[in-house]
Design an enzyme around this catalytic site. Structure first.
Site, PDB file in Angstrom:
ATOM      1  N   ASP A 287       0.762  -1.256   0.126  1.00  0.00           N
ATOM      2  CA  ASP A 287       0.167  -0.180   0.088  1.00  0.00           C
ATOM      3  C   ASP A 287       0.896   1.311   0.038  1.00  0.00           C
ATOM      4  OD1 ASP A 287      -2.353   2.485   0.077  1.00  0.00           O
ATOM      5  OD2 ASP A 287      -3.306   0.211   1.809  1.00  0.00           O
TER       6      ASP A 287
HETATM    7  C1  BGC Z   1      -5.179   2.844  -0.029  1.00  0.00           C
HETATM    8  C2  BGC Z   1      -5.324   1.600  -1.299  1.00  0.00           C
HETATM    9  C3  BGC Z   1      -4.886   2.561  -2.775  1.00  0.00           C
HETATM   10  C4  BGC Z   1      -4.132   3.491  -2.617  1.00  0.00           C
HETATM   11  C5  BGC Z   1      -3.512   4.085  -3.910  1.00  0.00           C
HETATM   12  C6  BGC Z   1      -3.341   4.351  -0.351  1.00  0.00           C
HETATM   13  O1  BGC Z   1      -3.500   4.724   0.331  1.00  0.00           O
HETATM   14  O2  BGC Z   1      -4.563   2.728   1.149  1.00  0.00           O
HETATM   15  O3  BGC Z   1      -6.465   1.746  -0.977  1.00  0.00           O
HETATM   16  O4  BGC Z   1      -4.875   1.449  -3.388  1.00  0.00           O
HETATM   17  O5  BGC Z   1      -3.756   4.765  -1.446  1.00  0.00           O
HETATM   18  O6  BGC Z   1      -4.290   5.199  -3.894  1.00  0.00           O
END
Ligand code: BGC
Length: 799
Positions: A287
């Site tokens: 993530d």
């Molecule tokens: C989120 C993810 C997301 C990623 C990219 C993160 O803050 O937890 O679910 O895919 O950002 O935007």
């Protein structure tokens, strides 16, 4: 300025940002006891695996490094392109309910609204339509589905609405069919967030602008979800196993730590469970900001560090040159790097995207401000998708109370009360470009989706107000509305009929909402948020004077309703939850009885907040915050059942315009070998013989259901399992559901539940395998909700 937006803007503006310290607690001394397994392609991707190995043999060390470190580019994350080898720059983009941030695509119903349909066909078709839009917008890897992280351990969780049922089996079914939908149209899919990611608070303390920030960036480590092995296997790992079995190409590890080690560096969780037991053959990606180092993460199982060099490297300078040096000096074996690259390449071949390039991307994320591709619009919405999501909205609208208010009886004078019925006064971008991060002073209009990276702009949002007005044109009805929740005089004039010579409205429709978004958990389960929505106030005000008040709830999870639910003037309550851009038409279909409601709750609504398991969001301020999963297996309805707490509306509950009778439960012990798994897992069980799988069907339970009412309607039939007391399980656990659709009055149909070995087994922590329960006996209960289970049958397994 909040969250990622703050960071991104600061970067664009050149403000200096603190650098994530490699010396942050936990970043040193990481245990990586379980070595990362090497991929072999599994049963589905053998050819792709050989092709990936051939390509790998052509790569330089630097190219390999660049394949596993996110690169700069237009999307939320981008992989490296190597033109001489025909490898495209791959685009990773959110999110679970639509492409973000771009225009021209659909804002799909949320996970929880789709879950509320309990209709696997709709779950699958939604994924197919969603995946097609990702493809048409030029996205290689869709950063969805949310397959059990969060699962819904806490009713306050800020992202529960992105997911499905507050139950492992339910979310498992959705994860399987949902993932399959992506894979079947050639989209690479990402199961997230792995794992035990059950709270937003303290999830990523690198980002000091997040609302829960107390310490400076990097001084605090992420929340540690402390979970025992049995709970992890039986509750949290279950739905990820289903996503892997369905062939998900990617899994995203979560921000949080698991038992003290970052999820993305946790070798037990990644190497032993995901790549070992579940036999995951694709790429584990981080993530955004979930990587806190290089060596511990590489050896802890993380394949691809994202966004890597994207966003100007502000989420950490890991992998890349550091990894290059570590491979050169032997700290990390090149064979591990090779497998990381192969795991990125295999899905590219398996999806068909290597052989047939996908359309050019229209994405231009804010993080790539200087990227020379301005387009963010391409209309990819199909008419059939609009019809599909209208159906999901209607079939996902739960009828919670009905003392005669619904279906509407040709009202001639309709009052609509509440800002949640109408449009956002600032337009489609009124809540920001990226996250639907709303300003509280604005009338933000109807709540069709939560905020954060799971938000997607609508292509053409039809509000409840517009849909009701269109319906009223057909039926020649008068429509009055007040869209300001604090305009108490206007509301009073309207509901008492003093505004018009026509007198009191035939029906008062009150629209209530509760907003939530990624990066925050709810502080309470109320419908009034401080100075904001006053949703409970308008319900009380309307119900006090309008004796045919119908409440519509746009909510991301449970809210407490005790102040008004028993009010006799409230003649019906419906909860479409967060239904996406066809919110209005879907609602009209239910209100006017074009379809009988058939949705059921994917979570429990309590009478009081204290009735839920305590402390499910850990707010304790510390440099090493801890969340202890002490309720173990007893999340949501399992808690209420275990402690005999009567909920307001139980898990699986929902009314219909018709009624159903249940009879004749039977079992058929014919075994059918598993033919559903796209990829086979390595999950094993006590007494396993060659060729047997834990997903083989060992029994079928059937029951007869009769439509005893006057409406053609659908019924969601549920099956729960009770294990022997010696197993210390919750009284009932969901292990099957089926939706009998279009049942005519007096029609009887058979509900059939295929039972797989895993459904009747428990995880044995001593032998580290699944096994049948004590005395090999279980009781099956069938009914219309987790608390209305009129049929039961006890079965003994003899092998
Ligand atoms: C989120 C993810 C997301 C990623 C990219 C993160 O803050 O937890 O679910 O895919 O950002 O935007």
């Amino acid at each position: 300025m909040k969250g990622l937006i703050g960071i991104l803007l600061a970067t664009v503006l050149g403000t200096s940002q603190p650098v994530r310290g490699a010396q942050a607690p936990e970043a040193t001394g990481l245990a990586f006891a379980v070595p990362p397994p090497t991929s072999n392609g599994g049963q589905a991707w053998k050819d792709s695996h050989s092709r990936a190995l051939k390509l790998l043999a052509e790569m330089t060390l630097q190219e390999k490094i660049s394949m596993v470190t996110g690169q700069r580019g237009p999307c939320a994350a981008n992989s490296e392109s190597i033109e001489r080898l025909g490898i495209p720059r791959m685009c990773f983009q959110d999110g679970p309910a639509g492409v973000r941030p771009a225009l021209g695509h659909t804002q799909f119903p949320s996970g929880i609204t789709t879950a509320a349909t309990w209709d696997v066909e709709l779950i699958y078709n939604r994924s197919v339509a969603l995946a097609q839009e990702f493809y048409d917008m030029g996205v290689h890897i869709a950063l969805g589905m949310t397959t059990g992280g969060p699962l819904g351990r806490s009713p306050y969780g800020g992202r529960n609405w992105e997911g499905w049922y507050a139950d492992p089996y339910g979310t498992g079914v959705a994860s399987f069919y949902g993932t399959k939908g992506f894979i079947d149209v050639g989209m690479q899919s990402c199961a997230k967030h792995y794992t035990v990611y059950e709270q937003e608070t303290f999830r990523n303390p690198f980002n000091f602008t997040e609302p829960y920030s107390v310490y400076k960036a990097s001084e605090q480590v992420p929340i540690s979800s402390n979970v025992d092995d049995k709970t992890n296997h039986e509750v949290y790992l279950w739905s990820f196993a289903e996503a892997v079995r369905a062939g998900t190409t990617h899994v995203m590890c979560a921000y949080n730590s698991i038992n003290g080690t970052h999820a993305c560096a946790n070798s037990e969780s990644n190497n032993l469970h995901l790549k070992g037991e579940l036999n995951f053959q694709g790429a584990l990606i981080s993530d955004w900001g979930g990587t806190w180092g290089t060596e511990g993460f590489v050896m802890g199982g993380l394949d691809l560090n994202l966004p890597g060099l994207g966003y100007g490297n502000i989420l950490g300078n890991f992998y890349d040159q550091e990894l290059y040096q570590m491979v050169l000096n032997g700290t990390i074996p090149e064979s591990r790097l090779d497998d990381m690259v192969v795991r990125v390449l295999v899905p590219l071949f398996a999806s068909g995207q290597y052989d047939k390039p996908i359309p050019s991307t229209v994405i231009n994320s804010v993080g790539a401000a200087n990227w020379p591709e301005p387009a963010q619009y391409r209309n990819v919405q199909k008419r059939s998708t609009v019809e599909l999501i209208r159906k999901i909205s209607a079939d996902g609208t739960i009828l919670l109370k009905n003392t005669g208010g619904l279906p509407l009886k040709a009202p001639k004078n309709i009052a609509i009360i509440g800002q949640d019925a109408g449009p956002n006064l600032l337009g489609i971008q009124g809540c920001g470009k990226l996250f639907r991060d709303c300003d509280i002073w604005n009338n933000n209009g109807t709540l069709s989706l939560g905020g954060g990276s799971g938000y997607a702009w609508p292509n053409n949002l039809i509000t409840p107000l517009e849909a009701i007005q269109a319906k009223a044109l057909e039926t020649q009805a008068l429509v009055q509305f007040v869209l300001n929740n604090t305009a108490t005089n206007a509301i009073d004039l309207t509901i008492t009929g003093r505004a018009l010579p026509m007198g009191q409205p035939d029906v008062c429709l009150v629209f209530a909402e509760r907003y939530v978004r990624e990066n925050m958990d709810r502080n309470d389960l109320s419908l009034n948020i401080g100075e904001w929505t006053h949703s409970e106030d308008i319900i009380l005000q309307t119900a006090a004077k309008c004796n045919n008040t119908i409440v519509v709830l746009h909510i991301p999870g449970p809210v407490i309703m005790e102040a008004w639910i028993d009010n006799p003037n409230i003649t019906a309550v419906v909860a479409p939850l967060l239904p996406g851009e066809q919110t209005g038409p879907g609602l009209v279909d239910v209100l006017w009885g074009h379809v009988s409601p058939s949705a059921k709750l994917p979570f429990t609504i309590a009478k009081a907040e204290k009735d839920y398991p305590p402390n499910t969001i850990s707010y304790d301020i510390s440099v090493t915050p801890q969340a202890d999963f002490t309720e173990k297996l007893k999340i949501d309805y399992r808690w209420f059942d275990s402690y005999n707490i009567t909920p307001r509306f139980e898990f699986g509950f929902g009314l219909s315009y018709s009624t159903f009778a249940y009879s004749e439960i039977k079992s058929d012990p014919t075994e059918v070998p598993d033919s559903t798994s796209v990829q086979k897992t390595n999950e094993s069980f006590v007494g396993q013989q060659d060729g047997q799988s834990i997903y083989d069907m060992v029994l079928t339970i059937t029951a007869e259901i009769t439509n005893t009412g006057r409406w053609t309607a659908a019924e969601v039939v549920q099956l729960y399992v009770s294990f022997p007391t010696a197993e210390n399980q919750p009284p009932n656990v969901l292990r099957g559901f089926t939706k009998l659709k279009n049942m005519k009055p007096d029609e009887t149909r058979t509900a059939s539940f295929p039972i797989r070995r895993k459904d009747v087994m428990v995880w044995d922590v001593v032998v580290q395998k699944w096994r049948y329960p004590a005395e090999q006996t279980v009781t099956f209960r069938v009914g219309s909700s987790s608390r209305k289970l009129p049929l039961s049958l006890t079965h003994r397994f003899c092998h």
